[in-house]
Design an enzyme around this catalytic site. Sequence first.
Site, PDB file in Angstrom:
ATOM      1  N   GLN A  29       8.395  -7.445  -4.083  1.00 33.54           N
ATOM      2  CA  GLN A  29       8.464  -7.195  -2.636  1.00 33.54           C
ATOM      3  C   GLN A  29       7.079  -7.178  -1.973  1.00 33.54           C
ATOM      4  O   GLN A  29       6.946  -7.516  -0.800  1.00 33.54           O
ATOM      5  CB  GLN A  29       9.175  -5.837  -2.437  1.00 33.54           C
ATOM      6  CG  GLN A  29       9.443  -5.440  -1.018  1.00 33.54           C
ATOM      7  CD  GLN A  29       8.965  -4.023  -0.766  1.00 33.54           C
ATOM      8  OE1 GLN A  29       7.799  -3.700  -0.981  1.00 33.54           O
ATOM      9  NE2 GLN A  29       9.862  -3.184  -0.301  1.00 33.54           N
ATOM     10  N   HIS A  56       3.158  -8.894   2.694  1.00 36.13           N
ATOM     11  CA  HIS A  56       4.252  -9.788   2.272  1.00 36.13           C
ATOM     12  C   HIS A  56       3.846 -11.261   2.216  1.00 36.13           C
ATOM     13  O   HIS A  56       4.565 -12.127   2.704  1.00 36.13           O
ATOM     14  CB  HIS A  56       5.488  -9.574   3.153  1.00 36.13           C
ATOM     15  CG  HIS A  56       6.007  -8.171   3.078  1.00 36.13           C
ATOM     16  ND1 HIS A  56       6.591  -7.670   1.937  1.00 36.13           N
ATOM     17  CD2 HIS A  56       5.969  -7.164   3.976  1.00 36.13           C
ATOM     18  CE1 HIS A  56       6.909  -6.391   2.147  1.00 36.13           C
ATOM     19  NE2 HIS A  56       6.538  -6.066   3.368  1.00 36.13           N
ATOM     20  N   SER A  85      10.749  -3.069   4.082  1.00 31.75           N
ATOM     21  CA  SER A  85       9.448  -2.971   3.416  1.00 31.75           C
ATOM     22  C   SER A  85       9.273  -1.594   2.777  1.00 31.75           C
ATOM     23  O   SER A  85      10.033  -1.245   1.876  1.00 31.75           O
ATOM     24  CB  SER A  85       8.323  -3.311   4.391  1.00 31.75           C
ATOM     25  OG  SER A  85       7.097  -3.472   3.714  1.00 31.75           O
ATOM     26  N   LEU A  86       8.338  -0.754   3.232  1.00 35.51           N
ATOM     27  CA  LEU A  86       8.172   0.563   2.614  1.00 35.51           C
ATOM     28  C   LEU A  86       9.457   1.376   2.700  1.00 35.51           C
ATOM     29  O   LEU A  86       9.705   2.271   1.879  1.00 35.51           O
ATOM     30  CB  LEU A  86       7.022   1.338   3.269  1.00 35.51           C
ATOM     31  CG  LEU A  86       7.355   2.100   4.555  1.00 35.51           C
ATOM     32  CD1 LEU A  86       7.775   3.538   4.286  1.00 35.51           C
ATOM     33  CD2 LEU A  86       6.189   2.087   5.499  1.00 35.51           C
ATOM     34  N   GLN A  94       6.815   0.131   8.397  1.00 36.17           N
ATOM     35  CA  GLN A  94       5.583   0.410   9.129  1.00 36.17           C
ATOM     36  C   GLN A  94       5.656  -0.126  10.553  1.00 36.17           C
ATOM     37  O   GLN A  94       6.235  -1.179  10.809  1.00 36.17           O
ATOM     38  CB  GLN A  94       4.398  -0.222   8.396  1.00 36.17           C
ATOM     39  CG  GLN A  94       3.113   0.551   8.600  1.00 36.17           C
ATOM     40  CD  GLN A  94       2.081   0.242   7.534  1.00 36.17           C
ATOM     41  OE1 GLN A  94       2.429  -0.045   6.405  1.00 36.17           O
ATOM     42  NE2 GLN A  94       0.819   0.299   7.887  1.00 36.17           N
ATOM     43  N   ARG A 108       0.558   2.398  -2.832  1.00 36.01           N
ATOM     44  CA  ARG A 108       0.931   1.116  -2.221  1.00 36.01           C
ATOM     45  C   ARG A 108       0.100   0.861  -0.962  1.00 36.01           C
ATOM     46  O   ARG A 108      -0.431  -0.237  -0.764  1.00 36.01           O
ATOM     47  CB  ARG A 108       2.426   1.147  -1.882  1.00 36.01           C
ATOM     48  CG  ARG A 108       3.012  -0.172  -1.360  1.00 36.01           C
ATOM     49  CD  ARG A 108       4.518   0.012  -1.173  1.00 36.01           C
ATOM     50  NE  ARG A 108       5.201  -1.192  -0.727  1.00 36.01           N
ATOM     51  CZ  ARG A 108       5.401  -1.539   0.539  1.00 36.01           C
ATOM     52  NH1 ARG A 108       4.931  -0.778   1.518  1.00 36.01           N
ATOM     53  NH2 ARG A 108       6.065  -2.641   0.837  1.00 36.01           N
TER      54      ARG A 108
END
Length: 313
Positions: free
Chosen positions: A253, A204, A95-96, A10, A120
């Site tokens: 995660q 996170h 991340s994503l 992102q 998510r």
Amino acid sequence: MSRAFVFPGQGSQAVGMGKDLADAFQTARDVFGEVDQALSQDLSKIMFEGPEDQLILTENAQPALMAVSLAVVRVLEKDGGMDLGKACALVAGHSLGEYSALAAAGAFSLADTAKLLKIRGQAMQKAVPVGQGAMAALLGLDLEAARAVADEAAQGEVCTAANDNAPGQVVVSGAKAAVERALVIAKEKGAKRAVLLPVSAPFHCALMQPAADAMAEALGNVTISAPVVPLVANVTAAQVSDPDEIRRLLVEQVTGAVRWRESVLAMKEAGITGLVELGSGKVLGGLVRRIDKSLSGSSINTPQDIETFLESL
């Protein structure tokens, strides 16, 4: 050259993303159409035309970034004849981007990946009321120094190192007041800059536990296959191929740190000499040489990039 494919997270979204790919390749249009259908939403219109305030919503930005990454992958494979299992030795994502990496390597179907990222994004947004969490980039401090800042700033609230992106570039995440305290402490401890990030939630960190629970349920309902090449996971900075282990790490995660610097160094240790970023923006390609000058980094996100890369194979 031993190569890894890496996938952006992102922050790399921008209005117009993927439009040149859609204009140039039917394969890309098919990917965007499949994502739109999976989500029952005209996401590609938001990607191509905006408005920006809709695109940057976490629940839209996450599947949008994955869609562009997968459009690049599918064009390379279908139009360029690339075999991903032969073109790279490892995949990883920020991340994503880990979901994009897994979809590219055949662990998830495209439709399942789009739905998972929608869930998510929504779950991460809902986990913490707007304005109660924050993230900040601490520039010029290493991971240990950033952790010390976060610990001192916490004062009973959540504040933790969330992204270790590159030497001297660590992001902290947590309760807004604690993160604001971290900005002051970081400058006192010699940070070159300490700035709040324009994000809608504190990703996170432990505050994301409700989102982790939502992802545990969602991931339990999809089929995960072994990827054609191993994934270097965010939370362990180590290779993983076992579907059950992948599922567990994707849940972890959500609240765990993105160990990107260590992941890149682990890829180097495994014999990787070049990282190629597939998808929107050029963030990861640009971080490579900051992490290790012996590695090459590049990004593929335009029809011209695709042509140049295919010629190099």
